[in-house]
Scaffold this active site. Structure first.
Site, PDB file in Angstrom:
ATOM      1  N   LYS A 101     -46.824  14.047  -6.718  1.00 41.56           N
ATOM      2  CA  LYS A 101     -46.901  15.406  -7.257  1.00 41.56           C
ATOM      3  C   LYS A 101     -45.736  15.682  -8.207  1.00 41.56           C
ATOM      4  CE  LYS A 101     -49.632  17.220  -3.436  1.00 41.56           C
ATOM      5  NZ  LYS A 101     -49.923  15.895  -2.836  1.00 41.56           N
ATOM      6  N   LYS A 143     -49.041  23.823  -1.873  1.00 38.72           N
ATOM      7  CA  LYS A 143     -49.356  22.544  -1.228  1.00 38.72           C
ATOM      8  C   LYS A 143     -48.078  21.788  -0.901  1.00 38.72           C
ATOM      9  CE  LYS A 143     -50.402  20.504  -5.781  1.00 38.72           C
ATOM     10  NZ  LYS A 143     -51.468  19.872  -6.596  1.00 38.72           N
ATOM     11  N   ARG A 185     -60.574  12.322 -11.421  1.00 35.34           N
ATOM     12  CA  ARG A 185     -59.690  11.164 -11.284  1.00 35.34           C
ATOM     13  C   ARG A 185     -59.914  10.242 -12.491  1.00 35.34           C
ATOM     14  NH1 ARG A 185     -57.461   8.560  -7.075  1.00 35.34           N
ATOM     15  NH2 ARG A 185     -56.567  10.625  -6.728  1.00 35.34           N
ATOM     16  N   ARG A 245     -64.522  15.233  -9.079  1.00 34.32           N
ATOM     17  CA  ARG A 245     -64.760  15.511  -7.661  1.00 34.32           C
ATOM     18  C   ARG A 245     -64.979  17.019  -7.519  1.00 34.32           C
ATOM     19  NH1 ARG A 245     -59.347  12.518  -6.237  1.00 34.32           N
ATOM     20  NH2 ARG A 245     -58.869  13.702  -8.125  1.00 34.32           N
ATOM     21  N   ARG A 295     -60.944  22.837  -3.034  1.00 41.38           N
ATOM     22  CA  ARG A 295     -60.473  21.456  -3.125  1.00 41.38           C
ATOM     23  C   ARG A 295     -61.629  20.544  -3.490  1.00 41.38           C
ATOM     24  NH1 ARG A 295     -58.303  20.661   2.772  1.00 41.38           N
ATOM     25  NH2 ARG A 295     -60.392  21.544   3.108  1.00 41.38           N
ATOM     26  N   ASP A 302     -54.915  12.847 -11.844  1.00 40.80           N
ATOM     27  CA  ASP A 302     -55.818  13.914 -11.410  1.00 40.80           C
ATOM     28  C   ASP A 302     -55.755  15.027 -12.436  1.00 40.80           C
ATOM     29  OD1 ASP A 302     -56.439  12.475  -9.198  1.00 40.80           O
ATOM     30  OD2 ASP A 302     -55.234  13.638  -7.796  1.00 40.80           O
ATOM     31  N   GLU A 322     -51.627  15.726 -10.653  1.00 42.09           N
ATOM     32  CA  GLU A 322     -50.915  14.688  -9.921  1.00 42.09           C
ATOM     33  C   GLU A 322     -51.056  13.370 -10.670  1.00 42.09           C
ATOM     34  OE1 GLU A 322     -51.879  14.231  -5.792  1.00 42.09           O
ATOM     35  OE2 GLU A 322     -52.029  16.388  -5.439  1.00 42.09           O
ATOM     36  N   ASN A 377     -51.161   9.562  -9.281  1.00 37.61           N
ATOM     37  CA  ASN A 377     -51.219   8.777  -8.051  1.00 37.61           C
ATOM     38  C   ASN A 377     -50.828   7.333  -8.312  1.00 37.61           C
ATOM     39  OD1 ASN A 377     -52.784  10.604  -5.891  1.00 37.61           O
ATOM     40  ND2 ASN A 377     -53.597  10.999  -7.932  1.00 37.61           N
TER      41      ASN A 377
END
Length: 339
Positions: free
Chosen positions: A145, A180, A230, A245, A253, A293, A301, A303
């Site tokens: 993050k 978060k 993603r 997503r 979410r 993301d 984010e 990842n």
């Protein structure tokens, strides 16, 4: 009782590697517990097998250090395209990790003390010439993050703090806000606070451990209704399709683990601009497999631990992302050995 160190592993033949197959180790969560139909690590293992590699399985707890050298209780691993029996494991054998060519670090977050200790141990193998994917230094440096915040031009307004007054002021300024934890995964611990601020005190108190733990606040992006996409980068180059997503009804979410559905889409001009912003640092850090993301126009984010969504994109687009990654790993190994 100390365990015997095994003899060097048998070497199978692979013409593509000058007569020797790659020896690939994988650190992962228990293979018996994966979700077979969508597990990205399985795609990597199938791709490695297709290239003649031998596979060697370990869990995080199997790693250890002995006299300054990294070892593990390794099990020979075979993988199959069979939803009823997708793997076969040999007996554990104590082995120096330097006997491997590559280690795929695929342990899922949280990035807690145990994860970080495992990465440090893999660093000892790295110093003996093993290629760890992703590199251990990057895994230690790149909180998924916080890493994105090195590119503020790509991010929605964001705050990181453990102070309730500071967090409340951010929410009062922006109205709709997401709170978060910095070490969550799969959508866990994500809260959407509306402009009326209902329950904000309890949310901040819980996430921040009463002001002792830093948490993240971001302006809410209504584009989440169209999905949290993603985008996968292999050795800095984007796969041309992402996986949006899309949240289930009543959710904010999009994570598949939180019930979202995955729909592949082509990358947009904005996506490519975002990628161009992060590519130089991705390459500088030697990151071979990364997941961005993106919600709307913004990266939320980056990842680097165990990016997923390979299987969903492959199934919908006919790509071979894990194969592309294995090719990049071989090129990196060739360059490392030549240097």
């Amino acid at each position: 009782m100390s365990e015997p160190i095994n003899e060097p592993m048998n070497e199978s033949k692979n013409p593509a590697r000058g007569g020797r197959a790659l020896k690939i180790g994988v650190v992962m969560d228990p293979i018996a517990d994966i979700t077979y139909k969508k597990d990205t690590t399985m795609a990597m293992l199938w791709a490695a097998t297709a290239r003649g590699a031998s596979l060697h399985y370990m869990e995080q707890e199997d790693l250890y250090l002995r006299d300054g050298r990294a070892h593990a209780r390794l099990r020979d691993l075979e993988v199959f395209h069979d939803p009823e029996a997708w793997y076969r494991l040999g007996e554990p054998v104590a082995t120096p990790l330097a006997e491997l060519d590559v280690i795929l670090m695929r342990k899922d977050p949280p990035v807690d003390g145990n994860f970080l200790n495992a990465v440090h141990l893999l660093g000892f193998a790295e110093r003996e010439g093993v290629l760890v994917v992703n590199p251990t230094r990057a895994l230690l440096e790149c909180n998924e993050k916080l890493f994105a915040q090195q590119f503020p031009q790509c991010c929605t307004p964001t705050l990181v703090s453990c102070s309730e007054p500071v967090l409340r002021a951010f929410q009062a300024e922006h109205g709709d806000v997401i709170f978060k934890p910095l070490d969550g995964m799969g959508g866990s611990g994500i809260f959407h606070v509306l402009p009326d601020g209902r329950n904000i005190g309890a949310i901040i108190e819980t996430l921040s451990d009463r002001g002792h733990r830093q948490i993240m606040a971001q302006r809410y992006l209504p584009e989440i209704k169209d999905g949290d996409t993603r985008i996968l980068l292999v050795d800095g180059e984007p796969i041309p399709y992402g996986l949006a997503r899309v949240p289930m009804a009543g959710e904010t979410r999009g994570n598949l683990a939180a019930g979202g559905s995955g729909v592949s889409r082509e990358l947009t001009a904005r996506d490519h601009w975002l990628i161009e912003q992060v590519q130089p640092m991705i390459r500088e850090k030697g990151l071979l497999f990364v997941g961005l993301d993106v919600i709307g126009d913004y990266i939320t984010e980056i990842n680097v631990t165990s990016p997923t969504c390979v299987r969903e994109i492959d199934d919908q687009r006919g790509t071979d992302i894990a194969g592309t990654l294995m090719d990049a790993i071989e090129r990196r190994l060739d360059a490392q050995r030549a240097g």
